[in-house]
Motif scaffolding. Structure first.
Motif, PDB file in Angstrom:
ATOM      1  N   ALA A  81       0.828  -1.215   0.000  1.00 56.07           N
ATOM      2  CA  ALA A  81       0.000   0.000   0.000  1.00 56.07           C
ATOM      3  C   ALA A  81       0.860   1.262   0.000  1.00 56.07           C
ATOM      4  N   ASN A  82       2.008   1.228   0.718  1.00 64.76           N
ATOM      5  CA  ASN A  82       2.817   2.461   0.696  1.00 64.76           C
ATOM      6  C   ASN A  82       4.001   2.365  -0.273  1.00 64.76           C
ATOM      7  N   GLY A  83       3.915   1.410  -1.187  1.00 63.18           N
ATOM      8  CA  GLY A  83       4.837   1.382  -2.327  1.00 63.18           C
ATOM      9  C   GLY A  83       6.219   0.818  -2.044  1.00 63.18           C
ATOM     10  N   ILE A  84       6.449   0.315  -0.840  1.00 64.48           N
ATOM     11  CA  ILE A  84       7.771  -0.270  -0.554  1.00 64.48           C
ATOM     12  C   ILE A  84       7.940  -1.559  -1.362  1.00 64.48           C
ATOM     13  N   ILE A  85       6.831  -2.307  -1.501  1.00 70.06           N
ATOM     14  CA  ILE A  85       6.866  -3.522  -2.335  1.00 70.06           C
ATOM     15  C   ILE A  85       6.061  -3.247  -3.599  1.00 70.06           C
ATOM     16  N   GLU A  86       6.678  -3.446  -4.765  1.00 67.60           N
ATOM     17  CA  GLU A  86       5.979  -3.314  -6.048  1.00 67.60           C
ATOM     18  C   GLU A  86       5.052  -4.520  -6.209  1.00 67.60           C
ATOM     19  N   ALA A  87       3.780  -4.299  -6.551  1.00 68.17           N
ATOM     20  CA  ALA A  87       2.880  -5.443  -6.739  1.00 68.17           C
ATOM     21  C   ALA A  87       1.791  -5.080  -7.743  1.00 68.17           C
ATOM     22  N   ASP A  88       1.410  -6.060  -8.583  1.00 62.77           N
ATOM     23  CA  ASP A  88       0.336  -5.793  -9.545  1.00 62.77           C
ATOM     24  C   ASP A  88      -1.027  -6.020  -8.874  1.00 62.77           C
ATOM     25  N   ARG A  89      -2.077  -5.717  -9.584  1.00 61.70           N
ATOM     26  CA  ARG A  89      -3.442  -5.785  -9.050  1.00 61.70           C
ATOM     27  C   ARG A  89      -3.747  -7.177  -8.521  1.00 61.70           C
ATOM     28  N   ALA A  90      -3.366  -8.220  -9.308  1.00 60.57           N
ATOM     29  CA  ALA A  90      -3.692  -9.607  -8.932  1.00 60.57           C
ATOM     30  C   ALA A  90      -3.045  -9.976  -7.594  1.00 60.57           C
ATOM     31  N   THR A  91      -1.797  -9.552  -7.400  1.00 66.83           N
ATOM     32  CA  THR A  91      -1.089  -9.876  -6.155  1.00 66.83           C
ATOM     33  C   THR A  91      -1.738  -9.159  -4.971  1.00 66.83           C
ATOM     34  N   LYS A  92      -2.068  -7.882  -5.162  1.00 69.01           N
ATOM     35  CA  LYS A  92      -2.706  -7.121  -4.076  1.00 69.01           C
ATOM     36  C   LYS A  92      -4.041  -7.772  -3.694  1.00 69.01           C
ATOM     37  N   ASP A  93      -4.852  -8.109  -4.697  1.00 67.22           N
ATOM     38  CA  ASP A  93      -6.157  -8.729  -4.403  1.00 67.22           C
ATOM     39  C   ASP A  93      -5.979 -10.106  -3.759  1.00 67.22           C
ATOM     40  N   LYS A  94      -4.919 -10.824  -4.197  1.00 65.86           N
ATOM     41  CA  LYS A  94      -4.670 -12.161  -3.638  1.00 65.86           C
ATOM     42  C   LYS A  94      -4.410 -12.061  -2.124  1.00 65.86           C
ATOM     43  N   TYR A  95      -3.598 -11.067  -1.718  1.00 62.21           N
ATOM     44  CA  TYR A  95      -3.290 -10.948  -0.280  1.00 62.21           C
ATOM     45  C   TYR A  95      -4.491 -10.468   0.526  1.00 62.21           C
ATOM     46  N   ILE A  96      -5.276  -9.579  -0.060  1.00 65.65           N
ATOM     47  CA  ILE A  96      -6.485  -9.117   0.641  1.00 65.65           C
ATOM     48  C   ILE A  96      -7.437 -10.299   0.857  1.00 65.65           C
ATOM     49  N   ASN A  97      -7.521 -11.205  -0.121  1.00 68.87           N
ATOM     50  CA  ASN A  97      -8.392 -12.389   0.021  1.00 68.87           C
ATOM     51  C   ASN A  97      -7.798 -13.420   0.972  1.00 68.87           C
ATOM     52  N   LYS A  98      -6.448 -13.541   0.993  1.00 71.04           N
ATOM     53  CA  LYS A  98      -5.805 -14.469   1.947  1.00 71.04           C
ATOM     54  C   LYS A  98      -6.147 -14.039   3.381  1.00 71.04           C
ATOM     55  N   ILE A  99      -6.099 -12.715   3.643  1.00 75.28           N
ATOM     56  CA  ILE A  99      -6.385 -12.204   4.994  1.00 75.28           C
ATOM     57  C   ILE A  99      -7.856 -12.475   5.343  1.00 75.28           C
ATOM     58  N   LYS A 100      -8.737 -12.303   4.361  1.00 78.18           N
ATOM     59  CA  LYS A 100     -10.169 -12.579   4.609  1.00 78.18           C
ATOM     60  C   LYS A 100     -10.369 -14.049   4.982  1.00 78.18           C
ATOM     61  N   ARG A 101      -9.706 -14.942   4.231  1.00 81.79           N
ATOM     62  CA  ARG A 101      -9.837 -16.388   4.475  1.00 81.79           C
ATOM     63  C   ARG A 101      -9.304 -16.756   5.868  1.00 81.79           C
ATOM     64  N   ALA A 102      -8.121 -16.230   6.196  1.00 85.16           N
ATOM     65  CA  ALA A 102      -7.514 -16.559   7.514  1.00 85.16           C
ATOM     66  C   ALA A 102      -8.412 -16.061   8.651  1.00 85.16           C
ATOM     67  N   THR A 103      -8.987 -14.863   8.486  1.00 81.80           N
ATOM     68  CA  THR A 103      -9.871 -14.318   9.527  1.00 81.80           C
ATOM     69  C   THR A 103     -11.105 -15.195   9.701  1.00 81.80           C
ATOM     70  N   MET A 104     -11.670 -15.656   8.566  1.00 77.90           N
ATOM     71  CA  MET A 104     -12.884 -16.497   8.644  1.00 77.90           C
ATOM     72  C   MET A 104     -12.582 -17.834   9.325  1.00 77.90           C
ATOM     73  N   ILE A 105     -11.432 -18.427   9.001  1.00 78.17           N
ATOM     74  CA  ILE A 105     -11.060 -19.704   9.631  1.00 78.17           C
ATOM     75  C   ILE A 105     -10.926 -19.503  11.150  1.00 78.17           C
ATOM     76  N   ASN A 106     -10.269 -18.405  11.558  1.00 78.66           N
ATOM     77  CA  ASN A 106     -10.074 -18.181  12.994  1.00 78.66           C
ATOM     78  C   ASN A 106     -11.369 -17.834  13.719  1.00 78.66           C
ATOM     79  N   ILE A 107     -12.331 -17.232  13.022  1.00 82.41           N
ATOM     80  CA  ILE A 107     -13.641 -16.996  13.660  1.00 82.41           C
ATOM     81  C   ILE A 107     -14.248 -18.345  14.054  1.00 82.41           C
ATOM     82  N   VAL A 108     -14.176 -19.317  13.138  1.00 83.86           N
ATOM     83  CA  VAL A 108     -14.724 -20.655  13.422  1.00 83.86           C
ATOM     84  C   VAL A 108     -13.934 -21.331  14.549  1.00 83.86           C
TER      85      VAL A 108
END
Ligand code: HEM
Length: 164
Positions: free
Chosen positions: A118-145
């Protein structure tokens, strides 16, 4: 377990579970209303920067208060404490270990990576950014259960203690 310790134990659960449910049920769906993909990513990244420390603080509070409570129980139940409460306790330990491993991977691995993208220290394309946002969503959902299941065994532990 002393009331003050049990209060901290329950407050830690409320904080970690409450924040997670809000992230999944409220914040992620609301983010979908932002059409511009980069703006959406930046908004989620700025929220996750505060969510992850709060989430980890909640889980650590549960863990530390649990350990303090367990020490009191060992003293209170004396020898044979293990036989008396090991059933629910060992199951709780198993789930707590999984919760910790997933939360650490999420906060220290995926979360920090998203902040750096997000603050540009790591260069990343759209797919990579969306992939990590979805990984965090998945991990949060697993831990809720997993946290919900551990609450059940926490109550079983309470019953085992009360029965002794
Ligand atoms: C995310 C992980 C955990 C969750 C969700 C959780 C949940 C709970 C719940 C719901 C209770 C019952 C409270 C009641 O009877 O009102 C409880 C009790 C307890 N938990 Fe945990 N717990 C977790 C982790 C731990 C850990 C790691 C330990 C020990 C290191 C621990 C030790 C205890 C003890 C000693 C009690 C009190 C039993 C009693 O005296 O009634 N918990 N927990």
């Amino acid at each position: 377990m002393a009331d003050s310790t049990l209060w901290l134990h329950l407050m830690g659960i409320v904080l970690s579970l409450g924040a997670s449910v809000l992230l999944i049920v409220g914040i992620y769906p609301a983010a979908q209303k932002i059409e511009d993909a980069e703006q959406r990513f930046q908004m989620l990244a700025s929220i996750l920067k505060y969510f992850h420390p709060l989430y980890l603080f909640g889980i650590c509070l549960v863990f530390m208060s649990g350990a303090i409570g367990l020490t009191d129980l060992k003293i209170g139940l004396g020898t044979g404490y293990y036989e008396k409460i090991s059933g629910p306790l060992m199951i709780k330990f198993g789930f707590t270990m999984m919760i910790f491993l997933i939360a650490s991977m999420q906060c220290f691995g995926q979360g920090l990576k998203v902040t750096r993208m997000a603050n540009g220290i790591i260069e990343a394309d759209r797919a990579t950014k969306d992939k990590y946002i979805n990984k965090i969503k998945r991990a949060t959902m697993i831990n809720i259960v997993l946290i919900a299941i551990t609450i059940y065994y926490g109550l079983q532990l309470g019953h085992a203690v009360a029965a002794n």
